[in-house]
Write a protein that holds these residues in place. Structure first.
Motif, PDB file in Angstrom:
ATOM      1  N   LEU A  56       0.815  -1.207  -0.097  1.00 22.06           N
ATOM      2  CA  LEU A  56       0.090  -0.055  -0.231  1.00 22.06           C
ATOM      3  C   LEU A  56       1.026   1.417   0.116  1.00 22.06           C
ATOM      4  O   LEU A  56       1.600   1.308   0.880  1.00 22.06           O
ATOM      5  CB  LEU A  56      -0.917   0.129   1.159  1.00 22.06           C
ATOM      6  CG  LEU A  56      -1.678   1.389   1.443  1.00 22.06           C
ATOM      7  CD1 LEU A  56      -2.768   1.485   0.434  1.00 22.06           C
ATOM      8  CD2 LEU A  56      -2.422   1.192   2.916  1.00 22.06           C
ATOM      9  N   GLU A  57       0.686   2.105  -0.834  1.00 20.25           N
ATOM     10  CA  GLU A  57       1.577   3.495  -0.945  1.00 20.25           C
ATOM     11  C   GLU A  57       0.380   4.577  -0.822  1.00 20.25           C
ATOM     12  O   GLU A  57      -0.642   4.568  -1.262  1.00 20.25           O
ATOM     13  CB  GLU A  57       2.200   3.569  -2.317  1.00 20.25           C
ATOM     14  CG  GLU A  57       3.162   4.927  -2.262  1.00 20.25           C
ATOM     15  CD  GLU A  57       3.703   5.049  -3.583  1.00 20.25           C
ATOM     16  OE1 GLU A  57       4.495   6.221  -3.783  1.00 20.25           O
ATOM     17  OE2 GLU A  57       3.336   4.372  -4.767  1.00 20.25           O
ATOM     18  N   LEU A 115       3.231  -1.217   4.013  1.00 17.15           N
ATOM     19  CA  LEU A 115       2.952   0.208   3.681  1.00 17.15           C
ATOM     20  C   LEU A 115       4.203   0.916   3.688  1.00 17.15           C
ATOM     21  O   LEU A 115       5.214   0.638   4.275  1.00 17.15           O
ATOM     22  CB  LEU A 115       2.414   0.893   5.053  1.00 17.15           C
ATOM     23  CG  LEU A 115       2.222   2.596   5.049  1.00 17.15           C
ATOM     24  CD1 LEU A 115       1.478   3.193   3.639  1.00 17.15           C
ATOM     25  CD2 LEU A 115       1.931   3.192   6.072  1.00 17.15           C
ATOM     26  N   LEU A 141      -1.612  -5.109   8.341  1.00 16.58           N
ATOM     27  CA  LEU A 141      -0.616  -4.223   7.821  1.00 16.58           C
ATOM     28  C   LEU A 141       0.703  -4.699   8.942  1.00 16.58           C
ATOM     29  O   LEU A 141       0.435  -4.294  10.074  1.00 16.58           O
ATOM     30  CB  LEU A 141      -0.961  -2.824   7.923  1.00 16.58           C
ATOM     31  CG  LEU A 141       0.070  -1.787   7.870  1.00 16.58           C
ATOM     32  CD1 LEU A 141       0.988  -1.881   6.560  1.00 16.58           C
ATOM     33  CD2 LEU A 141      -0.554  -0.473   7.998  1.00 16.58           C
ATOM     34  N   PHE A 194       5.820  -1.400   8.053  1.00 17.50           N
ATOM     35  CA  PHE A 194       5.848  -0.077   7.077  1.00 17.50           C
ATOM     36  C   PHE A 194       7.185   0.576   6.963  1.00 17.50           C
ATOM     37  O   PHE A 194       7.945   0.256   7.967  1.00 17.50           O
ATOM     38  CB  PHE A 194       4.915   1.082   7.284  1.00 17.50           C
ATOM     39  CG  PHE A 194       4.906   1.555   8.771  1.00 17.50           C
ATOM     40  CD1 PHE A 194       5.932   2.408   9.039  1.00 17.50           C
ATOM     41  CD2 PHE A 194       3.992   1.406   9.748  1.00 17.50           C
ATOM     42  CE1 PHE A 194       6.467   3.108  10.094  1.00 17.50           C
ATOM     43  CE2 PHE A 194       4.265   2.065  11.027  1.00 17.50           C
ATOM     44  CZ  PHE A 194       5.404   2.928  11.046  1.00 17.50           C
TER      45      PHE A 194
END
Length: 295
Positions: free
Chosen positions: A56-57, A130, A153, A156
């Motif tokens: 996910l960006e 992320l 998630l 990150f």
């Protein structure tokens, strides 16, 4: 393995895309576009992203980091708040890395409002990462919101203002240790992963940037109530954290008098004359458990 049919964006490419699309970096959205291919490749490398990974960006901008992620043959979903920027991005991917189009999707949405329903590719519970160059003014709420909203998630790597990075990674007792430090620790561990110079951005910001690498602790999700596998309510723990840091100069006894009875401090074996900035996330959890037990 690199996608041999594509290439990354340089400074001239970024300016040409912006001019063609009539896009100017805005302070409103905290836009500072990365113009150095070496920097985005470094971010992807630090994130440990590879072929088949789901990423996910947030805030892809004109696509510098997006292309570097796709270059590894990862699958990328980008969330972009600025409509013209979101609209332009697929065209850029098509021009610079056409073979990656089937591994890319962009949605025009505020990352603080995006729901699991809007991101069905992450709804199966399988881990995703992320990776983002986050707008400085909303970096912390974005990270905490996404960790709360998406239990899968698991990792990150974000580029943020150096001061924000320092706060996210701060240890108890330091002057910069605050609510972001403790709340992030609820979910897992964060560490600084390097500095980034100002000259790799357009426009160049007037602050330094840094990379933060985070890994969620095993069992550290919303359903399991954090990295500590406790059954205490996360919302109440965060309420205690907010109250304790809302009046940093006050003792815990004074700052938490509305939430924590004296007996709870005794049960948790926490000195009520301490200040909030000295407590670890584990101690805040212990205090919350004690409040529940004495009620």
């Amino acid at each position: 393995m690199n996608d041999e049919t594509g290439r990354l964006l340089g400074a001239a490419d970024i300016r040409a895309i912006a001019a063609d699309a009539g896009i100017s970096p805005t302070k409103k959205f905290g836009q500072n576009f990365v113009i150095d291919p070496g920097t985005v490749r470094r971010i992807v490398r630090e994130a440990g992203v590879g072929a088949g990974d789901r990423v996910l960006e947030v805030g892809p901008g004109l696509g510098s980091l997006t292309l570097a992620l796709l270059e590894t043959r990862a699958h990328v979903t980008a969330v972009e708040i600025d409509p013209p920027v979101a609209e332009r991005l697929p065209r850029t991917i098509g021009e610079f890395m056409p073979d990656a189009l089937d591994r890319f999707r962009v949605i025009n949405e505020d990352a603080l409002k995006v729901s699991a329903a809007q991101l069905p590719e992450f709804a199966d519970g399988e881990p995703f990462t992320l990776v983002a160059n986050l707008p400085y003014n909303v970096a912390t709420p974005i990270v905490l919101t996404l960790l709360e909203r998406f239990p899968n998630l698991t990792k990150f790597l974000v580029m943020v203002q150096k001061e924000v990075a320092d706060r996210l990674c701060a240890d108890p007792g330091s002057k910069i240790y605050g609510t972001p430090s403790v709340k992030l620790a609820w979910y897992g561990t964060a560490e600084r992963a390097g500095l980034v110079g100002r000259n790799v951005f357009w426009p160049a910001p007037n602050v330094d940037s840094a990379l933060v690498l985070f890994e969620r602790a095993e069992g550290g999700d919303v359903t399991a109530n954090g990295a500590y596998g406790t059954d205490v309510d996360r919302a109440f723990v965060f309420e205690l954290i907010d109250a304790a840091f809302g009046q940093r100069r006050k003792t815990l006894h004074a700052a938490l008098k509305k939430q924590v009875p004296a007996a709870a401090f005794e049960r948790a074996q926490i000195d009520a004359t301490r200040r909030g900035e000295t407590l670890t996330i584990g101690e805040f959890i212990r205090l919350a458990q004690a409040v529940r037990d004495v009620q």
